[in-house]
Design a protein around this motif. Structure first.
Motif, mmCIF file in Angstrom:
data_model
loop_
_atom_site.group_PDB
_atom_site.id
_atom_site.type_symbol
_atom_site.label_atom_id
_atom_site.label_comp_id
_atom_site.label_asym_id
_atom_site.label_seq_id
_atom_site.Cartn_x
_atom_site.Cartn_y
_atom_site.Cartn_z
ATOM 1 N N LYS A 84 0.478 -1.045 0.069
ATOM 2 C CA LYS A 84 0.205 -0.332 -0.013
ATOM 3 C C LYS A 84 0.519 1.476 -0.123
ATOM 4 O O LYS A 84 0.870 2.079 -0.957
ATOM 5 N N TYR A 142 -5.396 11.282 -0.712
ATOM 6 C CA TYR A 142 -5.054 10.639 0.494
ATOM 7 C C TYR A 142 -4.975 11.455 2.224
ATOM 8 O O TYR A 142 -5.392 10.973 3.199
ATOM 9 N N SER A 170 2.130 6.915 -6.300
ATOM 10 C CA SER A 170 1.144 7.814 -7.313
ATOM 11 C C SER A 170 1.419 9.085 -7.141
ATOM 12 O O SER A 170 0.924 10.009 -7.774
ATOM 13 N N ARG A 190 2.446 1.644 -3.966
ATOM 14 C CA ARG A 190 1.946 2.351 -4.601
ATOM 15 C C ARG A 190 1.481 3.601 -4.383
ATOM 16 O O ARG A 190 0.912 4.583 -4.906
ATOM 17 N N LYS A 191 1.304 4.346 -2.713
ATOM 18 C CA LYS A 191 0.777 5.726 -2.391
ATOM 19 C C LYS A 191 2.361 6.397 -2.546
ATOM 20 O O LYS A 191 1.499 7.459 -3.796
ATOM 21 N N ASN A 195 -5.249 13.622 -5.735
ATOM 22 C CA ASN A 195 -4.339 12.793 -4.976
ATOM 23 C C ASN A 195 -4.387 13.181 -3.597
ATOM 24 O O ASN A 195 -4.133 12.514 -2.481
ATOM 25 N N MET A 222 -4.710 5.778 -8.761
ATOM 26 C CA MET A 222 -3.573 6.476 -8.855
ATOM 27 C C MET A 222 -2.013 6.451 -9.040
ATOM 28 O O MET A 222 -1.402 6.882 -9.789
ATOM 29 N N LYS A 223 -1.744 5.013 -8.417
ATOM 30 C CA LYS A 223 -0.271 4.755 -9.164
ATOM 31 C C LYS A 223 -0.712 4.563 -11.124
ATOM 32 O O LYS A 223 0.647 4.923 -11.514
ATOM 33 N N PRO A 252 -5.286 4.330 -3.676
ATOM 34 C CA PRO A 252 -4.523 5.164 -4.554
ATOM 35 C C PRO A 252 -3.718 4.073 -5.662
ATOM 36 O O PRO A 252 -3.457 4.744 -6.442
#
Ligand SMILES: Cc1cc2nc3c(=O)[nH]c(=O)nc-3n(C[C@H](O)[C@H](O)[C@H](O)COP(=O)(O)OP(=O)(O)OC[C@H]3O[C@@H](n4cnc5c(N)ncnc54)[C@H](O)[C@@H]3O)c2cc1C
Length: 396
Positions: free
Chosen positions: A246, A309, A253, A249-250, A305, A325-326, A322
């Protein structure tokens, strides 16, 4: 004045007083400061900036202050980031431990593991690498075969990992290992920490298309790993693995947003190489259209983004968002690379020739290197599969 406004003013004043001018220039790869036992600094200013931020815990602003972190709440951390961006301050530290491993360890580690590893990450003393992928287990990660046998007082690890970023420079590696070959795939995996200096660990660098060699194949031959290096429950490493992914990938992104300052270069480059019309606009209408589309898209991505978040922090967003977004952000980075090459024209044909400037060479190298973004951290196809299944709940 609200407490947050007060925090913003104090933060701005501190950054202005403490960030050397040279550390307010856009960062170039060669000047990034990576943590580790063999840490080096490109300049005295870079060292000073790193040390000042480290001493405030602002290398890891949101981590608990008891482990050396900044102890900031999400709103304060956001303000710090905005103020750093406004002044153009360089990130003080680059580290896989900071971006991916630390957050997972804070959630799943024992008190002893956190006390041992977290302060060293914050202080840039240890460099981590990620041992997930194997030659026959990338997208199908749960098919991994590197074996850790329970030998009573230790584990004995045998197998190989691949695409391990900077494993040849890392001090420690966090690994997914198979601890029960008979259990269903995801249930027989554990999460182990291995010191790269342990006997039986070796690395072999792999060269990338860009000419760089950022990652390795890593081998484990009868490697003895203490039992206390198991993170989370035995055979339940998949849970830790998912938490860590997670964060990976954040990170990916927000790559588009991190390159925000480069957007200005894009406009300048287009005007320089293509020329301008009598109104000062990029002369070629098709390229002008592409530049405008890209600037609008990356601006919208950055805002989306940020909103996403904030919602996630408050537990108000679907946790798999997310991934979208990635996918979007890494695709847009590649679109921008294509656009840059179109702008450079013939000057974007090579990075080997002395005839080309450093900037031109870097642009072409980035075009080649950034192809990796839609593969690393899970390929785009896999992101789309998960989005279809988990976010949109489409039938299989
Ligand atoms: C720059 C870079 C750095 C990396 N760093 C690390 C690291 O530090 N540590 C680490 O462990 N790993 C790392 N990786 C590995 C990365 O996680 C894997 O490359 C990635 O998960 C894909 O696995 P693979 O390469 O085995 O490709 P494969 O899984 O073999 O996939 C090949 C192709 O098939 C497609 N495909 C596979 N399965 C499906 C499916 N079910 N549906 C649709 N399409 C599918 C994929 O999308 C891809 O296009 C890195 C990769 C890169 C590029």
């Amino acid at each position: 004045m609200s407490t947050l406004e007060q925090f913003r003013q104090q933060t701005r004043a501190w950054l202005e007083a403490n960030c050397p001018d040279s550390q307010r220039q856009p960062i170039v790869k060669e000047e990034q400061i990576w943590g580790g036992r063999r840490r080096t600094f490109p300049s005295a200013d870079a060292k000073l900036w790193f040390e000042r931020m480290r001493d405030r815990g602002w290398t890891a602003p949101e981590w608990p202050s008891e482990y050396g972190g900044g102890g900031l709440n999400p709103e304060q951390a956001q303000i710090l980031q905005e103020e750093m961006q406004a002044l153009g301050c360089r990130p003080p530290l680059y580290e896989i431990g900071l971006w991916m491993f630390g957050p997972a360890l804070l959630k799943f580690g024992t008190e002893a593991q956190k006390a041992e590893h977290i302060p060293k990450i914050v202080r840039g003393e240890i460099r981590w690498s990620q041992g997930y992928s194997e030659p026959a287990a990338g997208s199908d990660l749960a098919g991994l075969k590197t074996r850790a046998e329970d030998k009573g007082d230790h584990f004995l690890v045998n197998g190989t990992k691949i695409w391990t970023t900077q494993a040849d420079k890392a001090d420690w590696i966090f690994c997914l290992v198979r601890t029960d070959p008979n259990a269903p795939k995801q249930e027989g995996i554990s999460f182990l920490l291995i010191d790269m200096e342990t006997r039986g660990v070796s690395t072999s660098p792999i060269q990338l298309i860009s000419g760089e060699s950022e990652f390795c194949q890593t081998f484990f031959d009868d490697v003895v790993v203490p039992k206390e290096n198991l993170v989370g429950e035995f055979n339940q490493g998949w849970t830790v693995a998912k938490e860590l992914l997670k964060h990976e990938r954040k990170l990916m992104s927000i790559m588009g947003a991190m390159a925000e300052r480069e957007e200005e270069d894009l406009r300048h480059l287009a005007k320089r190489y293509i020329g301008v019309d009598e109104q000062g606009k990029i002369r070629d209408p098709i390229l002008r259209d592409r530049v405008t589309r890209h600037l609008m898209q990356s601006g919208a991505d950055a805002l989306t983004n940020k909103r996403l978040y904030q919602l996630l922090e408050q537990g108000q967003a679907e946790p798999n968002l997310p991934l979208i977004m990635k996918y979007v952000s890494t695709t847009e980075v590649q679109r921008k690379d294509e656009l840059l090459l179109a702008i450079l024209g013939n000057r974007g044909l090579s990075w080997h020739d002395d005839e080309f400037s450093d900037g031109e060479k870097r642009t072409v190298q980035n075009w080649a290197y950034n192809k990796a973004h839609t593969i690393a951290g899970g390929t785009s196809e896999i992101q789309l599969n998960i989005i279809a299944k988990r976010v949109l709940q489409l039938p299989g």
